[in-house]
Write an enzyme that holds these catalytic residues in place. Structure first.
Site, PDB file in Angstrom:
ATOM      1  N   LEU A  29     -94.305 -16.009  54.392  1.00 15.97           N
ATOM      2  CA  LEU A  29     -94.281 -16.651  52.949  1.00 15.97           C
ATOM      3  C   LEU A  29     -93.502 -18.003  53.082  1.00 15.97           C
ATOM      4  O   LEU A  29     -93.604 -18.575  51.907  1.00 15.97           O
ATOM      5  CB  LEU A  29     -93.828 -15.634  52.025  1.00 15.97           C
ATOM      6  CG  LEU A  29     -94.795 -14.475  51.849  1.00 15.97           C
ATOM      7  CD1 LEU A  29     -94.363 -13.342  50.951  1.00 15.97           C
ATOM      8  CD2 LEU A  29     -96.160 -14.748  51.401  1.00 15.97           C
ATOM      9  N   GLY A  30     -92.433 -17.971  53.657  1.00 15.44           N
ATOM     10  CA  GLY A  30     -91.584 -19.217  53.410  1.00 15.44           C
ATOM     11  C   GLY A  30     -90.278 -18.861  54.618  1.00 15.44           C
ATOM     12  O   GLY A  30     -90.128 -17.889  55.083  1.00 15.44           O
ATOM     13  N   GLY A  32     -86.055 -19.221  54.543  1.00 15.64           N
ATOM     14  CA  GLY A  32     -84.935 -19.421  53.588  1.00 15.64           C
ATOM     15  C   GLY A  32     -83.751 -19.890  54.630  1.00 15.64           C
ATOM     16  O   GLY A  32     -83.904 -20.000  55.688  1.00 15.64           O
ATOM     17  N   ILE A  33     -82.739 -19.902  53.837  1.00 20.13           N
ATOM     18  CA  ILE A  33     -81.321 -20.454  54.677  1.00 20.13           C
ATOM     19  C   ILE A  33     -81.015 -19.467  55.696  1.00 20.13           C
ATOM     20  O   ILE A  33     -80.665 -19.980  56.878  1.00 20.13           O
ATOM     21  CB  ILE A  33     -80.179 -20.465  53.765  1.00 20.13           C
ATOM     22  CG1 ILE A  33     -80.579 -21.615  52.463  1.00 20.13           C
ATOM     23  CG2 ILE A  33     -79.110 -21.127  54.189  1.00 20.13           C
ATOM     24  CD1 ILE A  33     -80.069 -20.711  51.110  1.00 20.13           C
ATOM     25  N   VAL A  37     -89.302 -15.155  55.620  1.00 17.35           N
ATOM     26  CA  VAL A  37     -89.778 -14.327  54.549  1.00 17.35           C
ATOM     27  C   VAL A  37     -91.183 -13.967  55.053  1.00 17.35           C
ATOM     28  O   VAL A  37     -92.095 -14.791  55.172  1.00 17.35           O
ATOM     29  CB  VAL A  37     -89.702 -14.825  53.244  1.00 17.35           C
ATOM     30  CG1 VAL A  37     -90.235 -13.689  52.175  1.00 17.35           C
ATOM     31  CG2 VAL A  37     -88.419 -15.269  52.744  1.00 17.35           C
ATOM     32  N   LYS A  52     -87.402 -10.344  53.706  1.00 21.06           N
ATOM     33  CA  LYS A  52     -86.580 -11.214  54.068  1.00 21.06           C
ATOM     34  C   LYS A  52     -85.811 -10.687  55.279  1.00 21.06           C
ATOM     35  O   LYS A  52     -85.302  -9.683  55.096  1.00 21.06           O
ATOM     36  CB  LYS A  52     -85.531 -11.842  53.208  1.00 21.06           C
ATOM     37  CG  LYS A  52     -85.072 -12.952  53.648  1.00 21.06           C
ATOM     38  CD  LYS A  52     -84.284 -13.826  52.485  1.00 21.06           C
ATOM     39  CE  LYS A  52     -83.808 -15.089  52.914  1.00 21.06           C
ATOM     40  NZ  LYS A  52     -83.199 -16.101  51.884  1.00 21.06           N
ATOM     41  N   ASP A 145     -77.621 -22.970  44.728  1.00 16.10           N
ATOM     42  CA  ASP A 145     -78.773 -23.605  45.526  1.00 16.10           C
ATOM     43  C   ASP A 145     -79.998 -23.656  44.667  1.00 16.10           C
ATOM     44  O   ASP A 145     -81.162 -23.271  45.067  1.00 16.10           O
ATOM     45  CB  ASP A 145     -78.966 -22.810  46.759  1.00 16.10           C
ATOM     46  CG  ASP A 145     -79.968 -23.740  47.756  1.00 16.10           C
ATOM     47  OD1 ASP A 145     -79.571 -24.938  47.801  1.00 16.10           O
ATOM     48  OD2 ASP A 145     -80.603 -23.039  48.509  1.00 16.10           O
TER      49      ASP A 145
HETATM   50  N1  I85 Z   1     -93.745 -14.897  47.608  1.00 10.15           N
HETATM   51  N2  I85 Z   1     -87.755 -21.468  48.838  1.00 10.15           N
HETATM   52  C1  I85 Z   1     -88.848 -22.070  49.824  1.00 10.15           C
HETATM   53  C2  I85 Z   1     -91.561 -15.280  48.160  1.00 10.15           C
HETATM   54  N3  I85 Z   1     -92.167 -13.251  47.035  1.00 10.15           N
HETATM   55  N4  I85 Z   1     -89.404 -17.388  49.054  1.00 10.15           N
HETATM   56  C3  I85 Z   1     -88.170 -19.138  49.916  1.00 10.15           C
HETATM   57  N5  I85 Z   1     -85.772 -18.243  50.670  1.00 10.15           N
HETATM   58  C4  I85 Z   1     -86.063 -17.151  50.045  1.00 10.15           C
HETATM   59  C5  I85 Z   1     -89.229 -19.609  50.875  1.00 10.15           C
HETATM   60  C6  I85 Z   1     -89.190 -21.293  50.737  1.00 10.15           C
HETATM   61  C7  I85 Z   1     -87.666 -20.135  48.558  1.00 10.15           C
HETATM   62  O1  I85 Z   1     -85.087 -16.257  49.835  1.00 10.15           O
HETATM   63  C8  I85 Z   1     -88.443 -17.666  49.373  1.00 10.15           C
HETATM   64  C9  I85 Z   1     -87.420 -16.755  49.613  1.00 10.15           C
HETATM   65  C10 I85 Z   1     -87.891 -15.525  48.952  1.00 10.15           C
HETATM   66  C11 I85 Z   1     -89.245 -16.085  48.663  1.00 10.15           C
HETATM   67  C12 I85 Z   1     -90.340 -15.115  47.909  1.00 10.15           C
HETATM   68  C13 I85 Z   1     -89.894 -13.903  47.424  1.00 10.15           C
HETATM   69  C14 I85 Z   1     -90.734 -13.101  46.894  1.00 10.15           C
HETATM   70  C15 I85 Z   1     -92.504 -14.592  47.581  1.00 10.15           C
HETATM   71  C16 I85 Z   1     -86.911 -19.077  50.715  1.00 10.15           C
HETATM   72  C17 I85 Z   1     -94.511 -15.984  47.970  1.00 10.15           C
HETATM   73  C18 I85 Z   1     -96.253 -15.756  47.795  1.00 10.15           C
HETATM   74  C19 I85 Z   1     -96.852 -14.726  47.933  1.00 10.15           C
HETATM   75  C20 I85 Z   1     -98.120 -14.800  47.692  1.00 10.15           C
HETATM   76  C21 I85 Z   1     -98.666 -15.868  47.092  1.00 10.15           C
HETATM   77  C22 I85 Z   1     -97.973 -17.123  47.095  1.00 10.15           C
HETATM   78  C23 I85 Z   1     -96.836 -17.075  47.307  1.00 10.15           C
HETATM   79  O2  I85 Z   1     -94.109 -16.882  48.329  1.00 10.15           O
HETATM   80  C24 I85 Z   1     -98.529 -18.273  46.715  1.00 10.15           C
HETATM   81  F1  I85 Z   1     -98.850 -18.290  45.390  1.00 10.15           F
HETATM   82  F2  I85 Z   1     -97.604 -19.404  46.804  1.00 10.15           F
HETATM   83  F3  I85 Z   1     -99.710 -18.676  47.364  1.00 10.15           F
END
Ligand code: I85
Length: 357
Positions: A29-30, A32-33, A37, A52, A145
């Site tokens: 999903l992404g 983080g620092i 995730v 995470k 942040d």
């Molecule tokens: N769900 N900064 C950018 C994501 N649910 N995302 C990032 N650090 C984190 C990713 C890179 C934030 O701690 C991050 C963290 C935690 C999350 C996080 C937490 C809970 C999500 C880095 C999604 C998601 C899920 C389904 C669909 C979609 C997104 O990211 C979307 F709608 F975008 F397609």
């Protein structure tokens, strides 16, 4: 009647294998620092969560601890479970969070097709982010942040809730030292030692100012002219706090909104508004009565779409600089206040002043 103090609930990661309770996927999903995730599913409910994965170290411990602590707020991504598991000889911290499926804040504004985004909607969003920041600051946590990519919606559509995530740079602002360990004699503790948390918190207010500016026009207050990475000119403009409210995007935006941004983007961190001051500002507190002026935001976000990664990088870099700068102020103030030579010199100068030399 004496007050009953309930100690904070002990938060101890589970040592049982996470795979007993969750099915972990490879879907990322992404990043983080402190870790990546991925998507995961509860084995009992089949519900989707975000996981995470962090390598166990002091930084990761701090992230998990502070995020967990902040998790009671409606506008902060909820931590569901934390595990401490060994994986290939290294200890990992595994933080299960609610899954935010609505995507990032500005993507959502950009994707809007149902009419223009208004000043009142911007005020409502700012109010929601402020609730998260107020909750953190009241609990002596600075996020440090706060940027667009860390603001996510829980669901697609109207009912999604905006929440803050990633506590990788969060800092407890009332240090244990000042509170508990007897290394400061309370009578002699310098005000800057007690008050140094102001700097960490002021970093979040600067972020709020940048986010509010972008919400109202679709581009950032400080940006490089020629698509270069942070230029000397831009650095100078940030340091001098030089930004404008150009026409036509800002023409119809209320003076209240502009004044609030100026209060948050004050270059002097000690003069910057506090979160309580921001929240009691009319534009935030009475957001339901803010004029419904249509904004240029979605159009400008769409037009500047290819520049957005750069805008994000610039904000990331400015935040990094700010954290270093403010940490140094903190160290300096403690050095100054506890340096025996300086103290001697200070005493001498007081004596000299009193004797009229
Ligand atoms: N769900 N900064 C950018 C994501 N649910 N995302 C990032 N650090 C984190 C990713 C890179 C934030 O701690 C991050 C963290 C935690 C999350 C996080 C937490 C809970 C999500 C880095 C999604 C998601 C899920 C389904 C669909 C979609 C997104 O990211 C979307 F709608 F975008 F397609």
């Amino acid at each position: 009647m004496s007050k009953v103090v309930i100690p904070p609930m002990a938060r101890i990661p589970k040592k049982t294998p996470i795979t007993d309770d969750y099915e972990i996927t490879k879907s990322v999903l992404g990043l983080g620092i402190n870790g990546k995730v991925v998507e995961c599913y509860s084995k009992t409910t089949r519900e989707k969560y975000a996981l995470k994965i962090l390598n166990d170290n002091v930084k990761a411990r701090r992230e998990v601890e502070l995020h967990w602590k902040a998790s009671g707020c409606k506008h902060i991504v909820n931590v569901i479970d934390v595990y401490e598991n060994k994986h290939k000889n290294t200890t990992c911290l595994l933080m299960v969070m609610e899954c935010m499926e609505g995507g990032e804040l500005f993507q959502r504004i950009q994707d809007r097709t149902d009419g223009a985004f208004t000043e009142r909607e911007a005020a409502q969003i700012m109010h929601e982010i402020c609730i998260a920041v107020k909750y953190l600051h009241d609990n002596n946590i600075a996020h440090r942040d706060l940027k667009p990519e860390n603001l996510l919606y829980s669901k697609k559509g109207t009912y999604g809730i905006l929440k803050l995530t990633d506590f990788g740079f969060a800092k407890e602002t009332l240090s244990q030292d000042t509170l508990q360990t007897p290394c400061y004699t309370p009578y002699y503790v310098a005000p800057e030692v007690l008050g140094s948390d102001k700097y960490d918190k002021s970093c979040d207010i600067w972020s709020l100012g940048v986010i509010m500016y972008i919400l109202l026009c679709g581009f950032p207050p400080f940006y490089s002219n020629h698509g270069m990475a942070i230029s000397p000119g831009m650095k100078k403009r940030i340091r001098m706090g030089q930004f404008t409210f150009p026409d036509p995007e800002w023409k119809n935006v209320s003076q209240n909104a502009k004044d609030l941004i100026k209060g948050m983007l004050n270059i002097e961190p000690t003069s910057r508004l506090t979160i309580s001051q921001v929240m009691s500002n009319w534009w935030i507190a009475q957001y339901t009565t803010v004029p419904q002026t249509p904004l240029h935001t979605n159009k400008m976000l769409k037009e500047g779409e290819e520049m957005w990664p750069e805008v994000q990088e610039e904000m990331t870099r400015s935040l990094a600089t700010m954290r270093v700068d403010y940490d140094q102020v903190h160290i300096k103030s403690i050095e100054d206040s506890s340096n025996p030579l300086l103290n001697k010199r200070r005493k001498r100068s007081i004596v000299n002043n009193q004797s009229g030399k």
